[in-house]
Design a protein around this motif. Structure first.
Motif, PDB file in Angstrom:
ATOM      1  N   LYS A   1       0.653  -1.717  -0.125  1.00  0.00           N
ATOM      2  CA  LYS A   1       0.063   0.144  -0.459  1.00  0.00           C
ATOM      3  C   LYS A   1       1.267   1.231  -0.041  1.00  0.00           C
ATOM      4  CE  LYS A   1      -4.084   1.984   2.051  1.00  0.00           C
ATOM      5  NZ  LYS A   1      -4.602   2.029   3.655  1.00  0.00           N
ATOM      6  N   ASN A   2       2.447   1.312   0.430  1.00  0.00           N
ATOM      7  CA  ASN A   2       3.084   2.146   1.004  1.00  0.00           C
ATOM      8  C   ASN A   2       3.605   2.665  -0.407  1.00  0.00           C
ATOM      9  OD1 ASN A   2       1.887   3.227   3.893  1.00  0.00           O
ATOM     10  ND2 ASN A   2       3.983   1.953   4.204  1.00  0.00           N
ATOM     11  N   LEU A   3       4.014   1.430  -1.208  1.00  0.00           N
ATOM     12  CA  LEU A   3       4.396   1.494  -2.380  1.00  0.00           C
ATOM     13  C   LEU A   3       4.204   2.041  -3.551  1.00  0.00           C
ATOM     14  CD1 LEU A   3       6.799  -2.286  -2.604  1.00  0.00           C
ATOM     15  CD2 LEU A   3       7.591   0.255  -2.241  1.00  0.00           C
ATOM     16  N   LEU A   4       2.878   1.724  -3.669  1.00  0.00           N
ATOM     17  CA  LEU A   4       1.399   2.998  -4.568  1.00  0.00           C
ATOM     18  C   LEU A   4       1.538   3.548  -4.426  1.00  0.00           C
ATOM     19  CD1 LEU A   4      -1.254  -0.644  -4.577  1.00  0.00           C
ATOM     20  CD2 LEU A   4       0.318   0.569  -6.034  1.00  0.00           C
ATOM     21  N   ARG A   5       1.344   4.786  -2.918  1.00  0.00           N
ATOM     22  CA  ARG A   5       1.198   6.333  -2.548  1.00  0.00           C
ATOM     23  C   ARG A   5       2.680   6.516  -3.438  1.00  0.00           C
ATOM     24  NH1 ARG A   5      -0.351   4.943   2.723  1.00  0.00           N
ATOM     25  NH2 ARG A   5      -2.068   4.227   2.710  1.00  0.00           N
ATOM     26  N   GLU A   6       4.161   6.070  -3.102  1.00  0.00           N
ATOM     27  CA  GLU A   6       4.983   6.492  -2.912  1.00  0.00           C
ATOM     28  C   GLU A   6       4.885   6.611  -4.860  1.00  0.00           C
ATOM     29  OE1 GLU A   6       9.492   6.006  -1.935  1.00  0.00           O
ATOM     30  OE2 GLU A   6       8.377   4.267  -1.270  1.00  0.00           O
ATOM     31  N   ALA A   7       4.690   5.514  -5.657  1.00  0.00           N
ATOM     32  CA  ALA A   7       5.072   5.610  -7.208  1.00  0.00           C
ATOM     33  C   ALA A   7       4.006   7.107  -7.987  1.00  0.00           C
ATOM     34  CB  ALA A   7       4.005   4.412  -7.849  1.00  0.00           C
ATOM     35  N   GLU A   8       2.834   7.047  -6.952  1.00  0.00           N
ATOM     36  CA  GLU A   8       2.062   8.413  -7.316  1.00  0.00           C
ATOM     37  C   GLU A   8       2.633   9.415  -7.046  1.00  0.00           C
ATOM     38  OE1 GLU A   8      -0.381   7.857  -9.043  1.00  0.00           O
ATOM     39  OE2 GLU A   8      -1.557   6.175  -8.595  1.00  0.00           O
ATOM     40  N   ASP A   9       3.338   9.435  -6.551  1.00  0.00           N
ATOM     41  CA  ASP A   9       4.040  10.948  -6.486  1.00  0.00           C
ATOM     42  C   ASP A   9       5.519  10.744  -7.041  1.00  0.00           C
ATOM     43  OD1 ASP A   9       4.953  13.066  -4.720  1.00  0.00           O
ATOM     44  OD2 ASP A   9       6.531  12.005  -3.314  1.00  0.00           O
ATOM     45  N   LYS A  10       6.263   9.621  -6.974  1.00  0.00           N
ATOM     46  CA  LYS A  10       7.819  10.071  -8.282  1.00  0.00           C
ATOM     47  C   LYS A  10       7.340   9.388  -9.405  1.00  0.00           C
ATOM     48  CE  LYS A  10      10.186   9.178  -3.374  1.00  0.00           C
ATOM     49  NZ  LYS A  10      11.049   8.593  -1.973  1.00  0.00           N
ATOM     50  N   LEU A  11       6.384   8.514  -9.261  1.00  0.00           N
ATOM     51  CA  LEU A  11       6.583   8.063 -11.234  1.00  0.00           C
ATOM     52  C   LEU A  11       5.580   9.334 -11.601  1.00  0.00           C
ATOM     53  CD1 LEU A  11       7.206   4.797 -10.470  1.00  0.00           C
ATOM     54  CD2 LEU A  11       8.904   6.792 -11.177  1.00  0.00           C
ATOM     55  N   SER A  12       5.197  10.480 -11.382  1.00  0.00           N
ATOM     56  CA  SER A  12       4.294  11.015 -11.942  1.00  0.00           C
ATOM     57  C   SER A  12       4.453  12.075 -13.147  1.00  0.00           C
ATOM     58  CB  SER A  12       2.889  11.862 -11.195  1.00  0.00           C
ATOM     59  OG  SER A  12       4.218  13.034 -10.452  1.00  0.00           O
ATOM     60  N   ILE A  13       3.370  12.449 -14.187  1.00  0.00           N
ATOM     61  CA  ILE A  13       4.008  13.412 -14.697  1.00  0.00           C
ATOM     62  C   ILE A  13       4.612  14.659 -14.655  1.00  0.00           C
ATOM     63  CG2 ILE A  13       1.949  14.928 -15.381  1.00  0.00           C
ATOM     64  CD1 ILE A  13       4.225  13.737 -17.690  1.00  0.00           C
ATOM     65  N   THR A  14       3.967  15.155 -13.732  1.00  0.00           N
ATOM     66  CA  THR A  14       4.960  16.647 -12.642  1.00  0.00           C
ATOM     67  C   THR A  14       6.583  16.192 -11.889  1.00  0.00           C
ATOM     68  OG1 THR A  14       3.084  16.783 -11.845  1.00  0.00           O
ATOM     69  CG2 THR A  14       5.452  17.461 -10.763  1.00  0.00           C
ATOM     70  N   ALA A  15       6.462  14.516 -12.028  1.00  0.00           N
ATOM     71  CA  ALA A  15       8.103  14.013 -11.042  1.00  0.00           C
ATOM     72  C   ALA A  15       8.619  13.703 -12.909  1.00  0.00           C
ATOM     73  CB  ALA A  15       7.623  13.254 -11.165  1.00  0.00           C
ATOM     74  N   LEU A  16       8.402  13.750 -13.704  1.00  0.00           N
ATOM     75  CA  LEU A  16       9.290  13.261 -14.864  1.00  0.00           C
ATOM     76  C   LEU A  16       9.908  14.711 -15.792  1.00  0.00           C
ATOM     77  CD1 LEU A  16      10.104  11.352 -16.529  1.00  0.00           C
ATOM     78  CD2 LEU A  16       8.421  11.031 -17.970  1.00  0.00           C
ATOM     79  N   LYS A  17       8.730  15.663 -14.905  1.00  0.00           N
ATOM     80  CA  LYS A  17       9.214  16.865 -15.648  1.00  0.00           C
ATOM     81  C   LYS A  17      10.376  17.890 -15.591  1.00  0.00           C
ATOM     82  CE  LYS A  17       4.638  18.384 -17.995  1.00  0.00           C
ATOM     83  NZ  LYS A  17       3.359  19.341 -17.652  1.00  0.00           N
ATOM     84  N   LYS A  18       9.782  17.088 -14.024  1.00  0.00           N
ATOM     85  CA  LYS A  18      11.434  18.288 -13.134  1.00  0.00           C
ATOM     86  C   LYS A  18      12.798  17.432 -13.007  1.00  0.00           C
ATOM     87  CE  LYS A  18      12.235  18.284  -8.443  1.00  0.00           C
ATOM     88  NZ  LYS A  18      11.488  18.480  -6.951  1.00  0.00           N
ATOM     89  N   LEU A  19      12.648  15.965 -12.958  1.00  0.00           N
ATOM     90  CA  LEU A  19      13.853  15.319 -14.012  1.00  0.00           C
ATOM     91  C   LEU A  19      14.440  15.602 -15.332  1.00  0.00           C
ATOM     92  CD1 LEU A  19      14.561  11.662 -12.714  1.00  0.00           C
ATOM     93  CD2 LEU A  19      14.372  11.900 -15.562  1.00  0.00           C
ATOM     94  N   ASN A  20      13.240  16.219 -16.023  1.00  0.00           N
ATOM     95  CA  ASN A  20      13.664  16.248 -17.383  1.00  0.00           C
ATOM     96  C   ASN A  20      13.820  17.516 -17.292  1.00  0.00           C
ATOM     97  OD1 ASN A  20      13.683  14.743 -20.077  1.00  0.00           O
ATOM     98  ND2 ASN A  20      12.824  17.015 -20.370  1.00  0.00           N
ATOM     99  N   SER A  21      13.962  18.456 -16.388  1.00  0.00           N
ATOM    100  CA  SER A  21      14.333  20.116 -17.154  1.00  0.00           C
ATOM    101  C   SER A  21      15.883  19.351 -16.305  1.00  0.00           C
ATOM    102  CB  SER A  21      13.547  20.784 -15.806  1.00  0.00           C
ATOM    103  OG  SER A  21      14.211  21.993 -15.717  1.00  0.00           O
ATOM    104  N   GLN A  22      16.241  18.441 -15.088  1.00  0.00           N
ATOM    105  CA  GLN A  22      17.058  18.218 -14.075  1.00  0.00           C
ATOM    106  C   GLN A  22      17.943  17.954 -15.369  1.00  0.00           C
ATOM    107  OE1 GLN A  22      17.053  15.966 -10.102  1.00  0.00           O
ATOM    108  NE2 GLN A  22      19.095  16.389  -9.994  1.00  0.00           N
ATOM    109  N   PHE A  23      18.274  17.782 -16.214  1.00  0.00           N
ATOM    110  CA  PHE A  23      18.833  16.538 -17.292  1.00  0.00           C
ATOM    111  C   PHE A  23      19.002  16.663 -18.447  1.00  0.00           C
ATOM    112  CE2 PHE A  23      18.352  14.024 -13.124  1.00  0.00           C
ATOM    113  CZ  PHE A  23      20.113  13.955 -12.861  1.00  0.00           C
TER     114      PHE A  23
END
Length: 417
Positions: A246-268
């Motif tokens: 259950k905790n892993l599913l919550r973490e996935a929604e936070d760290k594997l979202s479009i918002t997270a990917l945009k942030k990572l893409n900007s960083q790299f």
């Protein structure tokens, strides 16, 4: 019947005439003609428009204005910028194609709502490589929705793509909607012990550490699959670490979202003159990973439907034979179609039922220690050395000290990949 239309922002537009189901429309794009067609019948629609990063953002304003004039609410029009690769507008873009496909996938995931009864992909206009990326993302999206709605097949929308045929020397176009599908099946995740991101620069240990939860998601997803395929019902309900899942599913929604990917893409992303380069690539698509996440979420939902029937007493987790029989019929047989496991589990549970009806605990004459792993598999994990029995309540439980052994047996899927 509400609909979601996905299309690319066109670079330039001029009016064309379109025919849809014998009705004629005039518009600057196929998605505008489709919007007019659906709005004529008062069908609610939402538009998701993907803008390649090479195109100026100001193009969005004119498109939004035209769509609003057709009758679409401004809040129902969404734009997402997506990265590209190749040379355009005097610039050179260097991007792993899987990143492009994942931006499209996550844009779809972010926009999609259960209320949509049809999802339409319009790739009648767009660069060829973007069309291929969009179709790849769309197929993964279809499978992910099937995984998410494993127990709610009635909630799966219809999927279609736009088929455009030029008529009268390209002055008139016919728009048809063709059904699209992608088969759902679950298999063991081949890269279960590998992170999707591959950064080209050293010193990213902290970021890798932050993403390590992905390995647990793929590992536990594989474990759930193996447990279901083998019919280890009691292990599924009482041994698997559901709080962690259950905790892993919550973490996935936070760290594997479009918002997270945009942030990572900007960083790299590195800018050198007219060259824009992503300093990372993907070992496998995030879309594949999200199929697994949604599948793991469906396993969690299955467990949630039965967890209240697990009785904790004397430091043991007891489950009634009747509950296990219902799980075997509803989940193993009807949802997953694992007929071999269904037959084995049915036989084992029938033997328990008969023994308890006779006022006795079941006496195992098989399953000696010399072939403990073989017999664990052969009897759906229900072997005497691992079990406590309560003939009065028709219940069984695994001995607490056997949990470590059982978790080890559930790793057998690693030998199959």
């Amino acid at each position: 019947m509400s609909k979601l239309i996905i299309a690319f922002v066109p670079k330039d537009s001029k009016e064309f005439k379109y025919i849809i189901e014998n009705s004629e429309y005039t518009g600057y794009s196929t998605f505008e003609a489709l919007s007019s067609h659906f709005l004529k019948d008062s069908i609610p629609i939402k538009i998701l428009l993907l803008r390649p990063e090479s195109l100026d953002k100001t193009l969005e304003d004119n498109i939004k204005e035209r769509l609003i004039s057709l009758g679409i609410r401004e809040e129902d029009i969404k734009f997402f910028e997506i990265p590209i690769t190749g040379g355009y507008e005097g610039k050179r873009f260097i991007t792993d194609p899987k990143i492009i496909s994942d931006f499209i996938f996550l844009s779809l995931k972010e926009t999609y709502k259960e209320e949509y009864k049809e999802v339409i992909l319009d790739v009648s206009r767009g660069l060829n490589f973007l069309v291929l990326s969009a179709v790849e993302a769309y197929r993964r999206f279809i499978v992910s929705i099937k995984a998410k709605n494993l127990l709610h097949k009635e909630s799966i929308p219809a999927f279609a793509y736009v088929y455009l045929t030029p008529l009268e020397e390209n002055k008139l176009y016919e728009i048809r909607l063709e059904k699209m599908d992608a088969p759902f099946f679950f298999d063991y995740f081949k890269n279960y012990n590998k992170l999707p991101f591959n950064f080209r620069e050293a010193g990213e240990r902290e970021l890798y550490s932050e993403l390590n939860f992905i390995k647990r998601i793929t590992y536990l997803g594989n474990t759930c699959i193996y447990t279901i395929k083998r019919g280890f019902i009691l292990a599924f309900l009482t041994v698997l670490p559901w709080d962690e899942i259950k905790n892993l599913l919550r973490e996935a929604e936070d760290k594997l979202s479009i918002t997270a990917l945009k942030k990572l893409n900007s960083q790299f992303t590195e800018y050198k003159g007219n060259t824009i380069e992503r300093k990372y690539n993907l070992n496998y698509p995030l879309g594949n990973l999200w199929i697994y996440i949604y599948l793991l979420n469906s396993f969690w939902e299955i467990y949630s439907n039965y967890k209240d029937e697990i009785k904790i007493e004397d430091n043991l987790k007891w489950v009634k034979i009747e509950t296990l029989q219902r799980f075997n019929k509803k989940i193993i047989k009807e949802v997953f179609k694992e007929y071999g496991a269904n037959i084995i589990v049915s036989k084992e549970l029938t033997d328990f039922q008969r023994a308890f009806e006779s006022g006795e605990n079941r006496d195992f004459r098989k399953g000696g220690d010399s072939h403990i792993i073989r017999n664990f598999n052969a009897h759906a994990g229900l072997i005497l050395g691992f079990l406590e029995q309560n003939k009065l309540e028709y219940s069984i439980a695994y001995k607490k000290e056997k949990y470590k052994d059982i978790r080890g047996f559930l790793r057998d899927w690693e030998r199959e990949i």
